[in-house]
Design an enzyme around this catalytic site. Structure first.
Site, PDB file in Angstrom:
ATOM      1  N   SER A   1       0.830  -1.153   0.067  1.00  0.00           N
ATOM      2  CA  SER A   1      -0.048   0.090  -0.034  1.00  0.00           C
ATOM      3  C   SER A   1       0.773   1.181   0.026  1.00  0.00           C
ATOM      4  CB  SER A   1      -1.049   0.067   1.081  1.00  0.00           C
ATOM      5  OG  SER A   1      -1.349   1.456   1.264  1.00  0.00           O
TER       6      SER A   1
ATOM      7  N   HIS B   1      -1.453  -1.167  -4.269  1.00  0.00           N
ATOM      8  CA  HIS B   1      -2.558  -0.831  -3.527  1.00  0.00           C
ATOM      9  C   HIS B   1      -2.770   0.576  -3.270  1.00  0.00           C
ATOM     10  CE1 HIS B   1      -5.833  -2.308  -0.863  1.00  0.00           C
ATOM     11  NE2 HIS B   1      -5.554  -1.266  -0.095  1.00  0.00           N
TER      12      HIS B   1
ATOM     13  N   ASP C   1      -4.981   3.553  -1.389  1.00  0.00           N
ATOM     14  CA  ASP C   1      -5.985   3.660  -0.445  1.00  0.00           C
ATOM     15  C   ASP C   1      -6.563   5.113  -0.614  1.00  0.00           C
ATOM     16  OD1 ASP C   1      -6.152   1.319   1.227  1.00  0.00           O
ATOM     17  OD2 ASP C   1      -4.213   1.632   1.702  1.00  0.00           O
TER      18      ASP C   1
ATOM     19  N   MET D   1      -9.178   7.527   0.650  1.00  0.00           N
ATOM     20  CA  MET D   1     -10.182   8.053   2.054  1.00  0.00           C
ATOM     21  C   MET D   1     -10.797   9.261   1.740  1.00  0.00           C
ATOM     22  SD  MET D   1      -7.787   6.581   4.815  1.00  0.00           S
ATOM     23  CE  MET D   1      -6.816   5.159   4.657  1.00  0.00           C
TER      24      MET D   1
ATOM     25  N   HIS E   1      -8.640   0.928  -3.622  1.00  0.00           N
ATOM     26  CA  HIS E   1      -9.343   0.415  -2.304  1.00  0.00           C
ATOM     27  C   HIS E   1     -10.231   1.850  -2.099  1.00  0.00           C
ATOM     28  CE1 HIS E   1      -9.338  -0.715   2.025  1.00  0.00           C
ATOM     29  NE2 HIS E   1     -10.732  -0.743   1.644  1.00  0.00           N
TER      30      HIS E   1
ATOM     31  N   MET F   1     -12.400   3.804   0.370  1.00  0.00           N
ATOM     32  CA  MET F   1     -13.189   3.991   1.648  1.00  0.00           C
ATOM     33  C   MET F   1     -13.598   5.247   1.748  1.00  0.00           C
ATOM     34  SD  MET F   1      -9.643   2.463   3.699  1.00  0.00           S
ATOM     35  CE  MET F   1      -8.530   2.894   2.145  1.00  0.00           C
TER      36      MET F   1
ATOM     37  N   MET G   1     -11.254  -6.669   5.960  1.00  0.00           N
ATOM     38  CA  MET G   1     -10.263  -5.488   6.754  1.00  0.00           C
ATOM     39  C   MET G   1      -9.749  -6.301   7.659  1.00  0.00           C
ATOM     40  SD  MET G   1     -10.030  -2.857   4.706  1.00  0.00           S
ATOM     41  CE  MET G   1      -8.983  -2.301   6.296  1.00  0.00           C
TER      42      MET G   1
ATOM     43  N   ASP H   1      -6.262  -6.960   4.335  1.00  0.00           N
ATOM     44  CA  ASP H   1      -5.992  -5.528   4.416  1.00  0.00           C
ATOM     45  C   ASP H   1      -5.940  -5.121   5.986  1.00  0.00           C
ATOM     46  OD1 ASP H   1      -5.007  -3.045   3.968  1.00  0.00           O
ATOM     47  OD2 ASP H   1      -6.790  -2.350   2.679  1.00  0.00           O
TER      48      ASP H   1
HETATM   49  C1  DX5 Z   1      -6.313   0.793   6.130  1.00  0.00           C
HETATM   50  C2  DX5 Z   1      -5.760   1.005   4.798  1.00  0.00           C
HETATM   51  C3  DX5 Z   1      -4.682  -0.027   4.357  1.00  0.00           C
HETATM   52  C4  DX5 Z   1      -3.362   0.212   4.917  1.00  0.00           C
HETATM   53  C5  DX5 Z   1      -2.731  -0.962   5.510  1.00  0.00           C
HETATM   54  O1  DX5 Z   1      -7.323   1.687   6.117  1.00  0.00           O
HETATM   55  O2  DX5 Z   1      -6.905   0.449   3.993  1.00  0.00           O
HETATM   56  O3  DX5 Z   1      -4.309  -0.493   3.168  1.00  0.00           O
HETATM   57  O4  DX5 Z   1      -2.715   1.170   4.433  1.00  0.00           O
HETATM   58  O5  DX5 Z   1      -1.413  -0.551   6.024  1.00  0.00           O
HETATM   59  P1  DX5 Z   1      -0.717  -1.380   7.225  1.00  0.00           P
HETATM   60  O6  DX5 Z   1       0.023  -2.539   6.265  1.00  0.00           O
HETATM   61  O7  DX5 Z   1       0.305  -0.512   7.652  1.00  0.00           O
HETATM   62  O8  DX5 Z   1      -1.715  -1.741   8.197  1.00  0.00           O
HETATM   63 ZN    ZN Z   2      -6.387  -0.503   1.774  1.00  0.00          ZN
END
Ligand code: DX5
Ligand code: ZN
Length: 268
Positions: A7, A32, A34, A36, A65, A67, A180, A227
């Site tokens: 990620s 990956h 992320d 948000m 991903h 969110m 998750m 994840d």
């Molecule tokens: C969390 C994200 C993950 C996160 C994983 O909200 O969706 O992808 O970046 O990071 P680590 O591996 O540090 O938990």
């Molecule tokens: Zn993620």
């Protein structure tokens, strides 16, 4: 063996090109991304324009991903920008208690503080909804179709407190289920082992729906991605043993002294 999807949430955003090159030469399979929105989860990260700049600088499969609330509004942009797979959250389509209103506003306020600290429980989650099955399934299925017809693979993610049974009516349509193993919103949190039994449940649900589990989308396989808090050693081993085949890792990869070693240890 599992595929690894580092990620970039834990990467140096001022040097994304070299940060992505690093994981590519170190043997990563996917990258990956992320996304948000500061509403569905507390943080705000990046949008489709960043994906557009990532796509031409890497040959890695781009795993996005989302969110965010209202993912359907943004999916076409993310796919135009070059996402190979788009995963959105089941909980973004959850109804509020006793009404047909979406959970959005209650969610954004009631559990927000607990979510910030990773303390949200199944009970907290249930308290703001009617039952675990009160999702706008029709809209979820339409959104899965939107992803597919726009030219990407489609994934659905569920939070640690959401039961696998929430996926019963949609698993047939999915390319990937993302479980998750932390409450979404931040990198670097502690792995929640509850995900292990949920992997077994997804494998069983897949079987019951005539789906074979794997990462070959061209053969109609269903991938199971995990994840949050993934690290080399016992955690990665247990996840693979349970049947996960794509492992996301942010801090365990970008925080490692030897990225190549971290990646190969998580993979095999
Ligand atoms: C969390 C994200 C993950 C996160 C994983 O909200 O969706 O992808 O970046 O990071 P680590 O591996 O540090 O938990
Ligand atoms: Zn993620």
């Amino acid at each position: 063996m599992a595929l690894i999807a580092p990620s970039i949430l834990s990467a140096d955003f001022a040097n994304l090109e070299s940060e992505i090159a690093k994981i590519e030469t170190a043997g990563a399979d996917w990258v990956h991304v992320d996304v948000m929105d500061g509403g569905f989860v507390p943080n705000i990260t990046i949008g489709a324009p960043v994906v557009k700049y990532i796509k031409p600088i890497t040959s890695l499969f781009v795993d996005v991903h989302l969110m965010i609330f209202n993912p359907e509004r943004h999916i076409p942009d993310f796919i135009k920008a070059g996402s190979d797979l788009v995963t959105f959250h089941m909980e973004a389509f959850r109804y509020a208690a006793g009404s047909t209103e979406k959970l959005e506003h209650q969610l954004a306020s009631s559990n927000f503080d607990k979510r910030l600290t990773g303390e949200e429980t199944q009970e907290d989650w249930e308290a703001v909804g009617k039952t675990s099955t009160d999702y706008d399934i029709e809209k979820i299925l339409n959104t899965v179709q939107l992803v597919k017809t726009s030219g990407a693979r489609a994934g659905i993610s569920i939070n640690p407190a959401t039961p696998v049974s929430a996926l019963e009516q949609i698993i047939k349509e999915l390319d990937l289920v993302l479980l998750m193993s932390v409450n979404p919103g931040f990198g670097g949190q502690k792995f929640k082992p509850v995900v292990l039994e949920k992997i077994t449940q997804v494998v069983e649900l897949a079987k019951a729906n005539g789906r074979s589990v794997g990462t070959d989308f061209t053969q109609g396989e269903l991938a199971i991605e995990i994840d949050g808090g993934v690290a080399p050693g016992a955690i990665a081993e247990d996840l693979k043993k349970a049947g996960a085949n794509v492992l996301v890792a942010g801090s365990a990869v970008y925080g490692a002294e030897d990225i190549q070693k971290a990646i190969s240890e998580i993979k095999s």
